[in-house]
Scaffold this motif. Structure first.
Motif, short mmCIF file in Angstrom:
data_model
loop_
_atom_site.label_atom_id
_atom_site.label_comp_id
_atom_site.label_asym_id
_atom_site.label_seq_id
_atom_site.Cartn_x
_atom_site.Cartn_y
_atom_site.Cartn_z
N GLU A 121 9.32 -4.75 -11.02
CA GLU A 121 8.42 -5.59 -11.82
C GLU A 121 7.05 -5.68 -11.17
N LYS A 122 7.03 -5.77 -9.85
CA LYS A 122 5.76 -5.87 -9.11
C LYS A 122 4.96 -4.57 -9.20
N PHE A 123 5.60 -3.42 -8.98
CA PHE A 123 4.88 -2.15 -8.89
C PHE A 123 4.61 -1.50 -10.24
N LYS A 124 5.27 -1.92 -11.29
CA LYS A 124 5.04 -1.28 -12.59
C LYS A 124 3.62 -1.51 -13.08
N GLU A 125 2.96 -2.54 -12.60
CA GLU A 125 1.59 -2.84 -12.98
C GLU A 125 0.56 -2.31 -11.99
N ALA A 126 1.04 -1.71 -10.89
CA ALA A 126 0.13 -1.21 -9.86
C ALA A 126 -0.64 0.00 -10.38
N SER A 127 -1.83 0.17 -9.86
CA SER A 127 -2.63 1.33 -10.26
C SER A 127 -2.03 2.60 -9.64
N PRO A 128 -2.16 3.72 -10.32
CA PRO A 128 -1.63 4.98 -9.80
C PRO A 128 -2.32 5.37 -8.49
N ILE A 129 -1.60 6.12 -7.67
CA ILE A 129 -2.17 6.65 -6.44
C ILE A 129 -3.10 7.80 -6.82
N THR A 130 -4.29 7.79 -6.26
CA THR A 130 -5.26 8.84 -6.59
C THR A 130 -5.04 10.07 -5.72
N SER A 131 -5.60 11.17 -6.14
CA SER A 131 -5.50 12.40 -5.35
C SER A 131 -6.24 12.24 -4.02
N ASP A 132 -7.34 11.46 -4.00
CA ASP A 132 -8.06 11.21 -2.75
C ASP A 132 -7.19 10.43 -1.76
N GLU A 133 -6.44 9.46 -2.27
CA GLU A 133 -5.54 8.69 -1.40
C GLU A 133 -4.44 9.59 -0.84
N MET A 134 -3.90 10.47 -1.66
CA MET A 134 -2.87 11.40 -1.19
C MET A 134 -3.44 12.34 -0.13
N LEU A 135 -4.66 12.79 -0.33
CA LEU A 135 -5.30 13.67 0.64
C LEU A 135 -5.49 12.96 1.97
N GLU A 136 -5.87 11.69 1.93
CA GLU A 136 -6.03 10.91 3.17
C GLU A 136 -4.71 10.78 3.91
N VAL A 137 -3.62 10.52 3.19
CA VAL A 137 -2.30 10.43 3.82
C VAL A 137 -1.93 11.78 4.44
N TYR A 138 -2.17 12.85 3.72
CA TYR A 138 -1.89 14.19 4.25
C TYR A 138 -2.65 14.44 5.55
N ARG A 147 3.77 12.39 14.40
CA ARG A 147 4.63 11.27 14.78
C ARG A 147 4.24 9.98 14.08
N PHE A 148 3.33 10.07 13.14
CA PHE A 148 2.83 8.91 12.41
C PHE A 148 3.96 8.10 11.77
N VAL A 149 4.85 8.79 11.06
CA VAL A 149 5.95 8.11 10.38
C VAL A 149 6.86 7.42 11.40
N GLN A 150 7.11 8.08 12.52
CA GLN A 150 7.95 7.48 13.57
C GLN A 150 7.29 6.23 14.14
N LYS A 151 5.97 6.27 14.31
CA LYS A 151 5.26 5.11 14.83
C LYS A 151 5.32 3.94 13.85
N ILE A 152 5.13 4.23 12.57
CA ILE A 152 5.19 3.19 11.55
C ILE A 152 6.58 2.57 11.51
N ALA A 153 7.61 3.42 11.57
CA ALA A 153 8.99 2.92 11.54
C ALA A 153 9.26 2.03 12.76
N LYS A 154 8.76 2.45 13.91
CA LYS A 154 8.95 1.65 15.13
C LYS A 154 8.25 0.30 15.01
N LEU A 155 7.03 0.30 14.49
CA LEU A 155 6.31 -0.96 14.28
C LEU A 155 7.07 -1.89 13.32
#
Length: 121
Positions: free
Chosen positions: A84-101, A109-117
């Motif tokens: 219910e919360k996320f159905k109204e969220a704006s779509p992820i843009t291609s620029d945002e995906m590129l930044e994550v990439y 090790r980014f994902v491992q660091k986030i999981a540890k935090l």
């Protein structure tokens, strides 16, 4: 309009057309009375179902068309409130995906660091 969907939904189920019949993880048969309609627009509905046995969940888009009831579902770890919360969220843009990439490519090790935090909270 929602009542119209419920009436048609019940009729289709009573005519032995099942929108989702079994849990894809444990193969337990879903109980249609536990399906929750999160949103309805026209002849479409966003439906949430939790397996009573393994507690996995699916979210499905159910549509009435010329061929009857059509459903497209996917297994999710979201609960009903999350959907219910996320159905109204704006779509992820291609620029945002590129930044994550770029971040992931820079430090694998980014994902491992986030999981540890997250585990340290």
């Amino acid at each position: 309009m929602l009542n119209n969907f419920h009436d048609n939904f019940d009729k289709e189920l009573n005519d032995n057309i099942k929108f989702v019949s079994r849990c894809p993880l444990c193969n337990t048969e879903y109980q249609s009375e536990h399906a929750e309609i999160i949103e309805e627009r026209g002849g479409e509905a966003l439906i949430y179902v939790e397996c009573l046995k393994c507690k996995s969940s699916i979210v499905a888009t159910v549509m009435f068309g010329g061929v009857g009831l059509v459903a497209i579902g996917l297994v999710t770890d979201l609960n009903k409130n999350d959907i219910e919360k996320f159905k109204e969220a704006s779509p992820i843009t291609s620029d945002e995906m590129l930044e994550v990439y770029k971040v992931l490519k820079k430090d694998d090790r980014f994902v491992q660091k986030i999981a540890k935090l997250r585990n340290n909270k």
